[in-house]
Design a protein around this motif. Structure first.
Motif, PDB file in Angstrom:
ATOM      1  N   VAL A   3      18.237  46.159  22.839  1.00 21.04           N
ATOM      2  CA  VAL A   3      18.984  46.127  21.588  1.00 21.04           C
ATOM      3  C   VAL A   3      19.667  44.772  21.363  1.00 21.04           C
ATOM      4  CG1 VAL A   3      20.704  47.246  20.127  1.00 21.04           C
ATOM      5  CG2 VAL A   3      19.480  48.590  21.848  1.00 21.04           C
ATOM      6  N   CYS A   4      20.537  44.408  22.284  1.00 21.61           N
ATOM      7  CA  CYS A   4      21.477  43.323  21.965  1.00 21.61           C
ATOM      8  C   CYS A   4      21.964  42.695  23.263  1.00 21.61           C
ATOM      9  CB  CYS A   4      22.634  43.933  21.178  1.00 21.61           C
ATOM     10  SG  CYS A   4      24.018  42.832  20.839  1.00 21.61           S
ATOM     11  N   CYS A   5      22.328  41.426  23.197  1.00 20.04           N
ATOM     12  CA  CYS A   5      22.806  40.733  24.393  1.00 20.04           C
ATOM     13  C   CYS A   5      24.255  41.102  24.736  1.00 20.04           C
ATOM     14  CB  CYS A   5      22.702  39.225  24.196  1.00 20.04           C
ATOM     15  SG  CYS A   5      23.765  38.593  22.872  1.00 20.04           S
ATOM     16  N   GLY A   6      24.968  41.663  23.773  1.00 20.12           N
ATOM     17  CA  GLY A   6      26.357  42.071  24.030  1.00 20.12           C
ATOM     18  C   GLY A   6      27.396  41.048  23.621  1.00 20.12           C
ATOM     19  N   GLN A   7      26.925  39.919  23.093  1.00 27.26           N
ATOM     20  CA  GLN A   7      27.840  38.814  22.806  1.00 27.26           C
ATOM     21  C   GLN A   7      28.975  39.190  21.857  1.00 27.26           C
ATOM     22  OE1 GLN A   7      27.762  34.135  21.704  1.00 27.26           O
ATOM     23  NE2 GLN A   7      25.974  35.261  21.114  1.00 27.26           N
TER      24      GLN A   7
ATOM     25  N   SER B 186      21.793  31.456  20.551  1.00 31.69           N
ATOM     26  CA  SER B 186      23.070  32.063  20.872  1.00 31.69           C
ATOM     27  C   SER B 186      22.921  33.250  21.829  1.00 31.69           C
ATOM     28  CB  SER B 186      23.748  32.499  19.576  1.00 31.69           C
ATOM     29  OG  SER B 186      25.087  32.796  19.802  1.00 31.69           O
ATOM     30  N   CYS B 187      21.940  34.119  21.540  1.00 37.22           N
ATOM     31  CA  CYS B 187      21.745  35.311  22.390  1.00 37.22           C
ATOM     32  C   CYS B 187      21.281  34.889  23.785  1.00 37.22           C
ATOM     33  CB  CYS B 187      20.733  36.261  21.773  1.00 37.22           C
ATOM     34  SG  CYS B 187      21.104  36.691  20.067  1.00 37.22           S
ATOM     35  N   ILE B 188      20.371  33.922  23.822  1.00 31.80           N
ATOM     36  CA  ILE B 188      19.885  33.464  25.126  1.00 31.80           C
ATOM     37  C   ILE B 188      21.019  32.774  25.890  1.00 31.80           C
ATOM     38  CG2 ILE B 188      18.197  31.975  26.302  1.00 31.80           C
ATOM     39  CD1 ILE B 188      16.873  34.368  24.952  1.00 31.80           C
ATOM     40  N   ALA B 189      21.846  32.042  25.150  1.00 31.36           N
ATOM     41  CA  ALA B 189      22.990  31.387  25.799  1.00 31.36           C
ATOM     42  C   ALA B 189      23.955  32.419  26.372  1.00 31.36           C
ATOM     43  CB  ALA B 189      23.714  30.483  24.804  1.00 31.36           C
ATOM     44  N   MET B 190      24.120  33.517  25.662  1.00 32.42           N
ATOM     45  CA  MET B 190      24.992  34.590  26.163  1.00 32.42           C
ATOM     46  C   MET B 190      24.498  35.050  27.540  1.00 32.42           C
ATOM     47  SD  MET B 190      27.441  36.841  25.857  1.00 32.42           S
ATOM     48  CE  MET B 190      27.794  38.166  27.030  1.00 32.42           C
ATOM     49  N   ILE B 191      23.199  35.256  27.642  1.00 29.46           N
ATOM     50  CA  ILE B 191      22.615  35.704  28.914  1.00 29.46           C
ATOM     51  C   ILE B 191      22.846  34.643  29.988  1.00 29.46           C
ATOM     52  CG2 ILE B 191      20.450  36.311  30.080  1.00 29.46           C
ATOM     53  CD1 ILE B 191      19.433  37.321  27.333  1.00 29.46           C
ATOM     54  N   HIS B 192      22.495  33.413  29.654  1.00 29.96           N
ATOM     55  CA  HIS B 192      22.546  32.346  30.654  1.00 29.96           C
ATOM     56  C   HIS B 192      23.982  31.997  31.048  1.00 29.96           C
ATOM     57  CE1 HIS B 192      18.275  30.577  30.250  1.00 29.96           C
ATOM     58  NE2 HIS B 192      18.277  31.840  29.908  1.00 29.96           N
ATOM     59  N   HIS B 193      24.827  31.938  30.065  1.00 27.48           N
ATOM     60  CA  HIS B 193      26.168  31.398  30.280  1.00 27.48           C
ATOM     61  C   HIS B 193      27.140  32.455  30.785  1.00 27.48           C
ATOM     62  CE1 HIS B 193      28.907  28.064  29.730  1.00 27.48           C
ATOM     63  NE2 HIS B 193      29.759  28.823  29.064  1.00 27.48           N
ATOM     64  N   TYR B 194      27.014  33.685  30.304  1.00 24.85           N
ATOM     65  CA  TYR B 194      28.061  34.668  30.597  1.00 24.85           C
ATOM     66  C   TYR B 194      27.649  35.855  31.467  1.00 24.85           C
ATOM     67  CZ  TYR B 194      31.123  32.272  27.287  1.00 24.85           C
ATOM     68  OH  TYR B 194      31.904  31.347  26.648  1.00 24.85           O
ATOM     69  N   TYR B 195      26.353  36.142  31.567  1.00 23.21           N
ATOM     70  CA  TYR B 195      25.978  37.319  32.368  1.00 23.21           C
ATOM     71  C   TYR B 195      26.466  37.219  33.819  1.00 23.21           C
ATOM     72  CZ  TYR B 195      23.220  39.878  28.840  1.00 23.21           C
ATOM     73  OH  TYR B 195      22.824  40.608  27.761  1.00 23.21           O
ATOM     74  N   PRO B 196      26.391  36.036  34.432  1.00 22.59           N
ATOM     75  CA  PRO B 196      26.878  35.978  35.819  1.00 22.59           C
ATOM     76  C   PRO B 196      28.335  36.419  35.958  1.00 22.59           C
ATOM     77  CG  PRO B 196      25.575  34.036  35.328  1.00 22.59           C
ATOM     78  CD  PRO B 196      25.758  34.770  34.035  1.00 22.59           C
ATOM     79  N   THR B 197      29.188  36.020  35.037  1.00 21.93           N
ATOM     80  CA  THR B 197      30.594  36.472  35.127  1.00 21.93           C
ATOM     81  C   THR B 197      30.708  37.949  34.793  1.00 21.93           C
ATOM     82  OG1 THR B 197      30.733  35.061  33.170  1.00 21.93           O
ATOM     83  CG2 THR B 197      32.434  34.775  34.840  1.00 21.93           C
ATOM     84  N   LEU B 198      29.896  38.395  33.854  1.00 15.83           N
ATOM     85  CA  LEU B 198      29.962  39.793  33.427  1.00 15.83           C
ATOM     86  C   LEU B 198      29.661  40.734  34.587  1.00 15.83           C
ATOM     87  CD1 LEU B 198      30.587  41.028  30.704  1.00 15.83           C
ATOM     88  CD2 LEU B 198      28.181  40.854  30.097  1.00 15.83           C
ATOM     89  N   PHE B 199      28.744  40.325  35.453  1.00 20.43           N
ATOM     90  CA  PHE B 199      28.335  41.204  36.549  1.00 20.43           C
ATOM     91  C   PHE B 199      28.775  40.681  37.917  1.00 20.43           C
ATOM     92  CE2 PHE B 199      25.398  42.217  33.090  1.00 20.43           C
ATOM     93  CZ  PHE B 199      25.568  43.589  33.019  1.00 20.43           C
ATOM     94  N   GLU B 200      29.821  39.854  37.921  1.00 26.23           N
ATOM     95  CA  GLU B 200      30.196  39.225  39.194  1.00 26.23           C
ATOM     96  C   GLU B 200      30.601  40.250  40.254  1.00 26.23           C
ATOM     97  OE1 GLU B 200      33.316  36.436  38.414  1.00 26.23           O
ATOM     98  OE2 GLU B 200      34.619  37.942  37.513  1.00 26.23           O
ATOM     99  N   LYS B 201      31.032  41.416  39.796  1.00 25.84           N
ATOM    100  CA  LYS B 201      31.460  42.413  40.778  1.00 25.84           C
ATOM    101  C   LYS B 201      30.388  43.460  41.051  1.00 25.84           C
ATOM    102  CE  LYS B 201      36.326  41.726  39.954  1.00 25.84           C
ATOM    103  NZ  LYS B 201      37.235  41.915  38.811  1.00 25.84           N
ATOM    104  N   GLU B 202      29.194  43.271  40.509  1.00 23.98           N
ATOM    105  CA  GLU B 202      28.123  44.241  40.724  1.00 23.98           C
ATOM    106  C   GLU B 202      26.896  43.517  41.293  1.00 23.98           C
ATOM    107  OE1 GLU B 202      27.110  46.935  37.552  1.00 23.98           O
ATOM    108  OE2 GLU B 202      29.056  46.568  36.582  1.00 23.98           O
ATOM    109  N   PRO B 203      26.792  43.437  42.598  1.00 32.12           N
ATOM    110  CA  PRO B 203      25.717  42.648  43.215  1.00 32.12           C
ATOM    111  C   PRO B 203      24.317  43.016  42.718  1.00 32.12           C
ATOM    112  CG  PRO B 203      27.224  43.538  44.878  1.00 32.12           C
ATOM    113  CD  PRO B 203      27.685  44.053  43.571  1.00 32.12           C
TER     114      PRO B 203
END
Lengths: 229, 471, 242
Positions: C40-44, C78-95
């Motif tokens: 659906v969406c990147c969540g940005q 923008s959507c691809i940047a969301m994945i690249h730039h923010y997903y690591p922080t978004l899931f930092e606590k979920e290995p």
């Protein structure tokens, strides 16, 4: 009012560790620094940059050059100034000898700032009413067109600040490539003097509609003579 | 009515309606930005300088307790009075006491953002001291009774005529509004003040820990006046404004002057190692250093935001920010405006009610991050502030509901398809010429100034499914 | 190559032709194209508004839907940047999801970046006679570092005259929810962008993010200065028909 230990300990707790007892190892710095190949080049680039900032400047190689240069810049002005104000030229106690002899040849008597009065407020007033403040300089920076002056009991910081014009002398060999070299050299001397003044051109402001205006507080005209022995 | 009494919305309206302000902001930021590009390009490899700047700032902040201690020791060893202030009120109290002790009638100030942060002038004036801002821009806004609108060019929003009008009562006659006249008036006016000032108050661009030095840069020379002439000097510094030694100072001064105004060095860079030596003819005999915390230690302890302390107050982020470009500084309502102001104000002031709008003064375009000479990820920090505000329950209920619905629908593609089909029906009353031209809030916020395309009769996911079932 | 399309929520709902054309172009280049279900969406939109928990669940759905894909391509910087730039922080606590997020980061591309930098096909043989200008969207430029790729594609379109856009680096004022949360500031920004588009003298405004284009075209339409706006994909698609 908080005491120092408490203040520092609070920061340590925020950093989650005790305060280091020794100086942390310095960070590595690698930046491309501006360098010129020789003294001559440094002097000429320094002068170019100083002039680009709105200062006047010249390189002089002899006593005669010096006289010509000062005459060209100031002409008969000092004579006119002296009529109203015998203390129109205010200077450090000691200037480079080439400068000292030029002033005596020209018969432009210098008032020595530190000896001009015992009361600091009087000294400020004398400096503020002078027409030209005359100083040496300890170092220069080619890249930024900067002169560097350390404070000293025989000098006086107001000389380069209060008069409407500032004339400085610097030897070619004192001109460094960049700020890094200057700071390194000053550091090597140990405790720095009470004030290190780095001056790059005249006083300027763009505070009114971004319109550049010269001389709002500090000197309006700045001159530098680069002496080359 | 001052801008402090206006709501955020009113301040924004006021800014957007002020054509001079907007033109002046464009002009100033364009000029400063272009100057910066020239000055950074000539260094050869600006990115390496930025790396160095970032590394140094991170190192200082990670060892802030050590370096502050070293600075304090060096200062005290030479007889400087060091005062540590937890809060703005503490800092104001400290300065007030010094001024009272000396029975000072005239206090000269060179530019200090800390003094703005703690609202110092007002307190000193209440005690009967005449406080004079000596930076031309600060002087103008002091007379006007306004906060700075740009961190480097504080009176950027004033026309020359407004400046002339502000000066008129002081001059006692009308002044022509050309820059040389106005500048000369200030020179003469201020000279008197400089020569009889009792106490000088300065800001601090950098404090050198291992030598106990204070570094100040100005272009006008007022910083030199204030730190040379009065018998007593007070320097106000935010506690993070430190460099370890002269070695790092080189990098920071280059980054600061080049990023702020595009100069190689500011006209006057002064390194003070106070107080004056007893035989020196000039300089303050008595020197006070006031070090302010004001929740900086909270930021230090907060890993999400620690990089905000890396700022060197150059203003480069202002000059690339498309939001600041439209509004100027006053619409933000805070002492520190622009991107960095939107980041640090909520952290320093800890008041979502008053400063909760600031993290939203950004389209998150990232220009600030790109422009920052010490690589503070400013737009990321703004997102994190929004997160903090949301997580602490300070966002509107409606907004929370909208995102709940979003989460529900945008994790269920098939359900979303049905919702979109419904949307395609519901949009009909608002469609003119195949565009949506109105709608309920918050959609109306968009359609007031823009049209919206129609929701497609079939979303792509449906079209694709249909295409592939046929085959 | 087997390419999975990421049909971004905006194009899916408002501009399905952009996704369709992207599929056509990739097929034309000889690749197999699929559109994994459930995406659906990147969540940005939630992330940038501070609703991180909501954003995380939407992001998780996206990660899951592309788990088996080889390569993921989307029509938005923008959507691809969301994945690249923010997903690591978004899931930092979920290995587990952090690993999956990193997989997705390594295999996902914005369209122009994919065609030019990965496939090395800057010339798609398109013809399109027009004067156009290009708005470099902020996230594509600043977060993904996309600079030359879209320009290379456009330079190879025969008949296309590319005019410079003054102050191109300025954000158009879209900013996702920014446009409705701070509508007046957003309007002032898009007004300036529109002014620059009009002075460029172009008949067509091009971009690689429909969000920005929707904003600029919506404003131009409102002030009755309808300059045509197109996604680069749309222009290429049209140009490849002839």
């Amino acid at each position: 009012m908080t005491n120092t230990t408490e203040f520092i300990n609070h920061l340590a707790s925020k950093l989650g560790r005790p305060t280091p007892t020794e100086t942390p190892p310095p960070v590595e710095i690698s930046v491309p620094q501006y360098r010129l190949s020789n003294t001559e080049e440094r002097a000429s680039i320094f002068l170019q940059n100083w002039q680009a900032l709105g200062g006047k400047g010249a390189i002089v190689k002899s006593d005669n050059d010096m006289l010509q240069c000062l005459k060209e810049w100031f002409g008969d002005l000092p004579v006119t100034w002296f009529k109203d104000n015998p203390q129109a030229l205010i200077a450090w106690d000691m200037l480079p000898s080439i400068a000292e002899s030029a002033f005596s040849t020209l018969n432009w008597p210098l008032t020595r700032y530190t000896q001009s009065s015992l009361d600091p407020r009087d000294r400020y007033s004398i400096a503020a009413h002078a027409e030209l403040g005359i100083t040496g300089s300890d170092l220069g920076i080619a890249l930024s067109g900067t002169i560097v002056m350390n404070s000293d009991p025989l000098r006086g910081r107001a000389v380069s600040l209060l008069p409407p014009r500032h004339l400085a002398f610097i030897e070619t060999t004192k001109i460094r490539n960049n700020l890094f070299e200057v700071l390194e050299e000053i550091s090597a001397l140990g405790t720095p003097p009470a004030a290190i003044e780095m001056i790059s051109g005249p006083s300027r402001t763009s505070d009114i509609e971004m319109d550049l205006s010269i001389g709002v507080h500090g000197p309006i005209e700045v001159y530098v003579v680069v002496t080359d022995n | 009515m001052t801008m402090y009494n206006l709501t955020t919305d009113q301040r924004v309206d006021k800014a957007l309606a002020d054509n001079f302000l907007r033109q002046a902001t464009r002009r100033a930021t364009d000029r400063l930005r272009n100057n910066k590009y020239k000055a950074s390009d000539e260094l050869g490899n600006w990115e390496e300088w930025r790396n160095a700047g970032e590394t140094i700032r991170k190192h200082v902040i990670a060892n802030l307790d050590f370096y502050l201690q070293q600075l304090i020791e060096q200062m005290e060893k030479r007889g400087v009075h060091v005062h540590l202030a937890k809060t703005p009120a503490d800092a104001v109290g400290i300065v007030r006491n010094i001024v009272r002790e000396h029975d000072a009638k005239s206090v000269l100030k060179s530019k200090s953002m800390i003094s703005e942060e703690i609202h110092l002038n007002h307190a000193l004036e209440e005690d009967g001291a005449a406080v004079v801002e000596t930076d031309l821009g600060e002087y103008i806004i002091q007379i006007a009774g306004e906060p700075p609108s740009h961190i480097i060019v504080p009176a950027m929003h004033k026309t020359r005529q407004q400046v002339a009008d502000l000066f008129e009562p002081i001059a006692g006659h009308a002044l022509s509004s050309d820059t040389p006249t106005l500048t000369r008036f200030v020179r003469i006016q201020m000279r008197e003040q400089f020569l009889r000032g009792d106490i000088g108050i300065t800001g601090c661009n950098f404090a050198v820990a291992n030598t106990g030095s204070i570094v100040m840069v100005t272009n006008e020379g007022n910083g030199r006046m204030v730190s040379t002439l009065p018998r007593v000097q007070i320097t106000l510094m935010g506690m993070e404004r430190i460099v370890p030694s002269f070695r790092e100072l080189d990098i920071m001064l280059n980054l600061l002057a080049r990023s702020a105004t595009g100069q190689r060095l500011s006209s006057y860079t002064t390194i003070l190692t106070p107080p004056k030596k007893s035989a020196d003819s000039d300089g303050p005999e008595e020197y006070h250093l006031v070090i302010l915390d004001h929740n900086r230690s909270e930021i230090l302890g907060d890993k999400l935001f620690r990089t905000a302390l890396n700022c060197i107050r150059c203003g480069a982020c202002f000059n690339v920010c498309p939001v600041y470009r439209q509004l100027g500084g006053h619409a933000y309502g805070s002492v520190y405006s622009g991107p960095i102001g939107s980041v640090i104000t909520p952290l320093l002031e800890k008041d979502w009610k008053k400063w909760g709008h600031l993290p939203y003064f950004s389209s998150l375009c990232g220009a600030c991050t790109e422009g920052c000479p010490v690589r503070i990820p400013l737009h990321d920090l703004l997102v994190k502030l929004r997160m903090r505000k949301t997580q602490s329950g300070h966002t509107p209920q409606v907004e929370q509901q909208i995102f709940k619905a979003y989460r529900y629908l945008f994790t269920r593609e098939k359900t979303l398809r049905r919702a979109l089909r419904l949307g395609a029906h519901l949009q009909r009353p608002f469609v003119r010429n195949h565009r949506i031209t109105g709608g309920p809030a918050p959609l109306s916020n968009w359609t007031k100034s823009r049209t919206l395309p129609m929701v497609a009769p079939k979303p792509f996911m449906q079209i694709w499914a249909d295409l592939n079932n046929k085959r | 190559m087997k390419v999975s399309l990421f049909a971004t929520c905006l194009t899916n709902a408002f501009y399905p032709e952009v996704d369709l054309t992207m599929a056509k172009i990739l097929k034309h280049l000889g690749h197999t194209v699929d559109v994994p279900e459930g995406q659906v969406c990147c969540g940005q939109i939630a992330f940038n508004s501070g609703y991180v928990d909501d954003a995380r669940e939407v992001a998780r759905t996206l990660i899951d839907s592309f788990e088996r894909s080889e390569v993921v391509v989307g029509p938005s910087g923008s959507c691809i940047a969301m994945i690249h730039h923010y997903y690591p922080t978004l899931f930092e606590k979920e290995p587990v999801y952090l690993k999956k997020a990193e997989d997705l980061i390594h295999k996902s591309y914005e369209f122009t970046q994919f065609v030019v930098d990965v496939l090395n096909k800057p010339d798609l043989g398109a013809h399109y006679k027009a004067k156009a200008t290009y708005h470099p969207s902020c996230h594509a430029t600043r977060l993904l570092g996309i600079g030359e790729a879209p320009l290379k594609l456009l330079q190879h379109v025969k008949g296309l005259e590319l005019l410079p856009l003054p102050e191109a680096q300025l954000c158009c004022g879209f900013g996702g929810t920014f446009s409705v949360k701070m509508p007046k500031i957003s309007e002032a920004m898009v007004a300036e962008k529109a002014e620059h588009v009009l002075t460029s003298g172009a008949d067509i405004l091009l971009g690689l993010d429909m969000g920005c284009l929707m904003n600029i075209s919506g404003y131009l339409e409102k002030i009755n200065k309808p300059v045509k706006t197109m996604h680069i994909i749309q222009l290429l698609g049209e140009g490849m028909k002839s």
